[in-house]
Write an enzyme that holds these catalytic residues in place. Structure first.
Site, PDB file in Angstrom:
ATOM      1  N   ASP A 618      40.131  34.818  52.211  1.00 45.91           N
ATOM      2  CA  ASP A 618      40.968  35.685  51.139  1.00 45.91           C
ATOM      3  C   ASP A 618      41.811  34.540  50.180  1.00 45.91           C
ATOM      4  O   ASP A 618      42.040  33.447  50.531  1.00 45.91           O
ATOM      5  CB  ASP A 618      41.807  36.479  52.012  1.00 45.91           C
ATOM      6  CG  ASP A 618      42.227  37.481  51.134  1.00 45.91           C
ATOM      7  OD1 ASP A 618      42.101  37.574  49.974  1.00 45.91           O
ATOM      8  OD2 ASP A 618      42.716  38.605  51.926  1.00 45.91           O
ATOM      9  N   GLU A 621      41.446  32.112  44.905  1.00 42.49           N
ATOM     10  CA  GLU A 621      41.311  31.789  43.480  1.00 42.49           C
ATOM     11  C   GLU A 621      41.842  30.171  43.158  1.00 42.49           C
ATOM     12  O   GLU A 621      41.370  29.744  42.482  1.00 42.49           O
ATOM     13  CB  GLU A 621      42.039  32.616  42.799  1.00 42.49           C
ATOM     14  CG  GLU A 621      41.793  33.953  42.870  1.00 42.49           C
ATOM     15  CD  GLU A 621      42.184  34.874  44.076  1.00 42.49           C
ATOM     16  OE1 GLU A 621      41.422  36.011  44.368  1.00 42.49           O
ATOM     17  OE2 GLU A 621      42.967  34.345  44.686  1.00 42.49           O
ATOM     18  N   ASP A 699      41.454  43.037  45.177  1.00 42.38           N
ATOM     19  CA  ASP A 699      42.216  44.172  45.607  1.00 42.38           C
ATOM     20  C   ASP A 699      42.449  45.248  44.473  1.00 42.38           C
ATOM     21  O   ASP A 699      43.429  45.435  43.942  1.00 42.38           O
ATOM     22  CB  ASP A 699      43.775  43.848  45.767  1.00 42.38           C
ATOM     23  CG  ASP A 699      43.728  42.792  47.311  1.00 42.38           C
ATOM     24  OD1 ASP A 699      42.736  42.844  47.877  1.00 42.38           O
ATOM     25  OD2 ASP A 699      44.585  42.119  47.390  1.00 42.38           O
TER      26      ASP A 699
END
Length: 1024
Positions: A618, A621, A699
């Site tokens: 997760d 980025e 998300d």
């Protein structure tokens, strides 16, 4: 072999054209590029490098491109003299491979690409007065505030400097369509004439690859922030228009703020740019940045407020001298298209001249979204603007900016801007089809791994399972209800609250992780776990990484605490040593260390039941902090071991995936039955497919517009060359009205209107998810298990079970596609333009697609819709999957879409192998395959099989069965089986079911009437 024509030496001291193996270096006499180098990679691919410096730089190994085999084909290089006459053609260098050619002007460096028959494909813009040339370069120095702070070696002076570049091309063949660029959230599909900022962020994945309907692609080897389309940044409204307030006073708009208690504040607004914030504890941010949400009214409570920005925007009038006797007031200018970008959290609507140009949209306050829209405005004429914003949180975000208008000529160009690189470096990939081009992309960036078979089954996730008991009981409930499932997922915070990054289970909630894994595996499930590249600065793993200089320090220096109240940061995945340590820490606590804990003389092979199956990487980025300005994001994740984060901004997820993939494989080196690695990551970049990595879309919100946006997002991501993609089915962030509706139902049993909509939204999203590579439910509360969404007798429940079971019936089909993705560079989720290129009407269809060669999925994206418009490509006829009804191609129809079903169609000539009903992906061998044949065209299908879980396929241990159908003779041929693997079925049955236009048949997967064929590996011919 290199065939040479022409003279290489010139009268100057330095050669203008020099060959070196498969490389040709050209020094144009004019233009910005002083050096251009062409390198033939294979029959279809030519690499182009260019610089405004005197020499091309020596660069480290690419993070994107894998080492390439030496090209053994014929390369022809010619120097052609200038041609004069009616059409002046400058002297040029021509480099030819088998299927692609490139010409470079010796005078200006202008580049043109052709196919193998010299059919023009793409041309750089001309370098002439008052026009942007095809290549532009600017010297670039990283701003000091972006450098960040990190232990280890300091950033060198050389790392701070590079080139900013721009390239601009035009199609010589007229209109074309563009796709790829990753996954974005504006519900845009065909990117021709559109703009996209390319950076990584939660819900946004950027890949520097663009694909054209002219059967070519461009892949540029750069890792920084880039732009596609308009190369310039969006403008504040006061930079693009004259502004007037709601009363007509020039200079600003009017902002009206009314809080939840009725308190009203009215003020002037010279722009709408409340798009970011930063911590007050950041000295460098406070010193250098005066923008963002701190310019909202101080002391005003946005939570529950209503805000309206309104007034007038007036584009600049064009200079014009009207003819004698004509007043300039009588001149009516044609509208100019303006491309806006809306940034929003909470609820927002936008009106221009009374027309709703942006219908209501919503995002949770901590995770804003960007949405683009276009409006024609007349020069010199005011247009009324009204923005209605409900912030829906005490800290929220809103912004509206506009792109500088470009003329039609520029908007039709293929323009790419790169913030920082060592040089301009890109690959032109030609092909006979879009599949050929994607195959070229994977030749350059690495083949897709063959993912485990269970990945194609259903995954259940939520934010979040909080105990060992919840994990085991949830999987047990699926088995009790006989609902198929393969994977159950542990989201974040299984660790002790203050110990993010220690990679251990909190004992009070997970008393025996080994037993939990054993329980999951005994129920034939798989277990995936979330691991972030994030560490609190108090945990030992942080300290160990930091001791080696491998932690980003800016967040700690600025005393940033996350939403749980603790301070930490991310590790530098660009450092090879850091990657090895990151994996070792995971391995010791979550993989082999956990599996072997408490055992003596055991091996991994003997402890498979206590091994974690997959990794959810997760925030890759990396997302150190939400909602900060771009420059501060760079400071938070830099500098890297390779250079500044400005230069290496977009590639973090790739090097992080490298750590896990190669780390896990190193544990198994030399051991038998090595389980396949699988990663799910929130970000993605070119080449990630070689690390057995899939991406999900982040998300996203639980709104119908968010569901529709995932259709275009997934299609463009798949056309960016990475074959496995998924999403949070049902959406992640939940509107308060849905939460309240579920709470009301739990307390009273009442299904109010919001709960009805919630259930239908979940139903439509699950139907959608059944026809993409990853079938995965996840999101915040309300709980996402189907029995928590709706009771057993509810159509939402029954529809989910139907499509879940259908997905498992399709396992022979789906796993064959996965095999093709590895061996044939196939794309599973296929925009219609991939299979029906040439039918211009499919080029803008982003809400229908092919799953493999046979199935056209047509999801429903609107509440209470019970039908939808479907286009049937003209190249073939079509069948309704459920009824067998035949439909002609080349037409658009409105088709039924009842609550429980979405339209799905099968093309003529399709061959679909349906397997047995199963509750997990390898419960039963497909001894009996119902082989559906859809007449009307010839067809073929290659059935791929292997053990499904290990790497024996890399050793050639797999089998394929070719199946073909000749429509003229209605003959089916099941060919000779090639290959073998342990556990392979030596004999099986095919029940051949022929569907024709004259004999429509309901889909029956239990006992369809057909021709039973015994198959033992030798060719079988069946006349139907």
């Amino acid at each position: 072999m290199l065939a040479m024509m022409g003279c290489w030496l010139t009268a100057s001291a330095q050669e203008t054209v020099v060959k070196d193996g498969q490389k040709v270096t050209i020094r144009p006499t004019g233009g910005q590029a002083r050096v251009i180098q062409l390198e033939v990679m294979n029959d279809n691919i030519i690499r182009v490098r260019a610089t405004s410096k005197d020499e091309l730089p020596v660069k480290p190994q690419s993070l994107m491109i894998v080492p390439q085999a030496q090209y053994k084909g014929t390369v022809t290089v010619e120097e052609l003299p200038a041609e004069t006459g009616d059409l002046v053609v400058p002297a040029r260098v021509v480099v030819k491979a088998k299927n692609v050619q490139v010409e470079v002007s010796k005078e200006t460096g202008r580049i043109e690409f052709f196919d193998g028959q010299h059919k023009p494909l793409l041309r750089e813009a001309y370098d002439r007065p008052n026009e942007e040339p095809g290549k532009q370069f600017w010297d670039f120095t990283v701003p000091e505030r972006e450098l960040g702070a990190k232990g280890g070696a300091a950033v060198t002076e050389e790392m701070k400097h590079g080139l900013q570049w721009q390239m601009k091309f035009f199609s010589p063949l007229g209109s074309e369509s563009f796709y790829g660029l990753g996954q974005h959230q504006s519900e845009e599909f065909n990117m021709y004439g559109k703009n996209e900022d390319l950076f990584q962020y939660n819900t946004k994945v950027s890949i520097p690859f663009v694909l054209s309907t002219k059967n070519y692609g461009l892949l540029w080897d750069a890792y920084s922030y880039c732009r596609f389309g308009n190369p310039k940044d969006y403008l504040q409204l006061n930079r693009a228009f004259k502004l007037y307030d709601k009363h007509g006073k020039e200079g600003h708009l009017t902002g009206t703020y009314i809080d939840k208690n009725g308190k009203k504040l009215v003020r002037d607004e010279d722009s709408i740019y409340y798009e970011y914030g930063y911590p007050a504890t950041s000295e460098i941010a406070c010193k250098t940045d005066n923008g963002g949400i701190k310019n909202l009214p101080q002391g005003f409570n946005l939570d529950g407020a209503n805000v309206v920005y309104e007034g007038y925007i007036e584009p600049e009038a064009k200079a014009f001298t009207p003819p004698v006797g004509v007043s300039s007031d009588d001149v009516e200018w044609a509208p100019t298209p303006y491309q806006f970008i809306l940034y929003y959290a909470g609820y927002v609507k936008v009106y221009i001249d009374g027309k709703e140009v942006v219908s209501e949209r919503w995002r949770t306050a901590w995770n804003p979204n960007a949405y683009k829209f276009e409006v024609p405005l007349r020069p010199g004429r005011r247009a009324h603007l009204r923005i209605e914003w409900q912030p829906d949180g005490g800290e929220s975000y809103c912004g509206l900016r506009v792109a500088e208008p470009r003329d039609v000529y520029d908007r039709q160009s293929l323009t790419i801007w790169c913030e920082m690189a060592r040089d301009m470096d890109y690959y032109f990939i030609a092909g006979q089809s879009l599949d050929d081009v994607i195959s070229g992309y994977r030749t350059l960036t690495g083949k897709a791994s063959l993912y485990p078979k269970w990945v194609l089954g259903f995954w259940q996730s939520r934010e979040r399972y909080k105990t060992q008991q919840e994990i085991v009981e949830t999987l047990g409930e699926f088995r009790k209800r006989h609902i198929p499932i393969d994977n159950i997922v542990q989201d974040w915070n299984y660790w002790k609250l203050d110990s993010w990054g220690d990679h251990t289970f909190e004992a009070s909630r997970y008393p025996n992780p080994q037993q939990m894994l054993t329980d999951v595996h005994q129920m034939h499930g798989r277990f995936m776990i979330s691991v972030w590249p994030k560490f609190y600065d108090t945990v030992d793993n942080y300290k160990e990484l930091d001791k080696n200089g491998w932690m980003y320090h800016q967040a700690v220096k600025d005393d940033i605490h996350d939403w749980l109240g603790f301070r930490g940061s991310f590790y530098d995945a660009y450092d090879a040593g850091a990657r090895k340590m990151f994996w070792r820490q995971m391995d010791e606590n979550l993989y082999s260390g956990l599996a072997l804990k408490g055992t003596k003389h055991s091996t991994l092979n003997s402890q498979l039941s206590t091994l974690i199956d997959a990794w959810w990487m997760d925030a890759s980025e990396p997302n150190v902090r939400d909602c900060t300005p771009m420059w501060y994001r760079k400071a938070l994740c830099g500098p890297t071991a390779l250079g500044t984060s400005t230069e290496y901004f977009n590639a973090y997820s790739t090097v992080n995936a490298d750590a896990i993939y190669n780390g896990q494989r190193s544990v198994w080196k030399g051991k038998k039955d090595e389980p396949r690695v699988f990663l799910l990551t929130r970000s993605g970049f070119a080449g990630e497919q070689r690390y057995s990595t899939a991406t999900w879309s982040g998300d996203i919100g639980t709104r119908w517009e968010d569901m529709r946006a995932q259709m275009t997002a997934g299609l463009n991501y798949s056309m960016s060359g990475v074959p496995f993609w998924g999403m949070d089915q049902g959406g992640f962030c939940v509107e308060n009205r849905y939460v309240a509706a579920q709470q009301l139902f739990d307390q009273t049993g009442q299904e109010n209107e919001d709960l009805k909509e919630w259930r239908e939204l979940q139903t439509r999203w699950n139907q959608f998810g059944a026809f993409i590579p990853l079938f995965r439910a996840h999101g915040q509360w309300p709980l996402r298990e189907i029995w928590n969404i709706a009771p057993d007798e509810h159509p939402a429940y029954q529809s989910f079970v139907y499509y879940d079971k259908l997905r498992y019936r399709l396992m022979p089909y789906l796993y064959s596609l996965a095999g093709w993705a590895h061996f044939k560079d196939y794309t599973l989720m296929r925009a219609l333009v991939m299979d029906f290129n040439g039918d211009r009407r499919v080029e803008d269809i982003g809400n229908q697609w092919m799953l493999g060669p046979a199935l056209m999925a047509c999801p429903v994206g609107y509440y209470k819709a019970r039908n939808r418009s479907v286009y049937f490509p003209k190249q073939c006829g079509w069948y309704d999957l459920y009824t067998g009804e035949h439909l002609q191609g080349g037409q658009r129809l409105v088709v039924d879409a009842p609550y429980e079903r979405i339209p799905v169609f099968v093309r003529e000539g399709a061959i679909i192998p349906f397997g047995p009903e199963m509750e997990w992906s390898d419960e039963k061998p497909a001894e009996l395959i119902h082989l559906y044949i859809y007449s009307g065209g010839n067809g073929d299908f290659q059935l791929y099989e292997d053990e499904g879980t290990n790497y024996n396929y890399e050793k050639g241990q797999y089998a394929t069965i070719p199946i073909s159908y000749d429509d003229a003779t209605r003959t089916l041929t099941i060919g000779k089986r090639e290959g073998k693997f342990p556990g392979m079925l030596l004999k099986r049955r095919f029940n051949v079911v022929l569907i024709t236009p004259d004999t429509p048949r309901q889909l029956d997967l239990d006992a369809p009437e057909g021709r039973m064929v015994e198959y033992a590996g030798k060719p079988v011919i069946v006349r139907l």
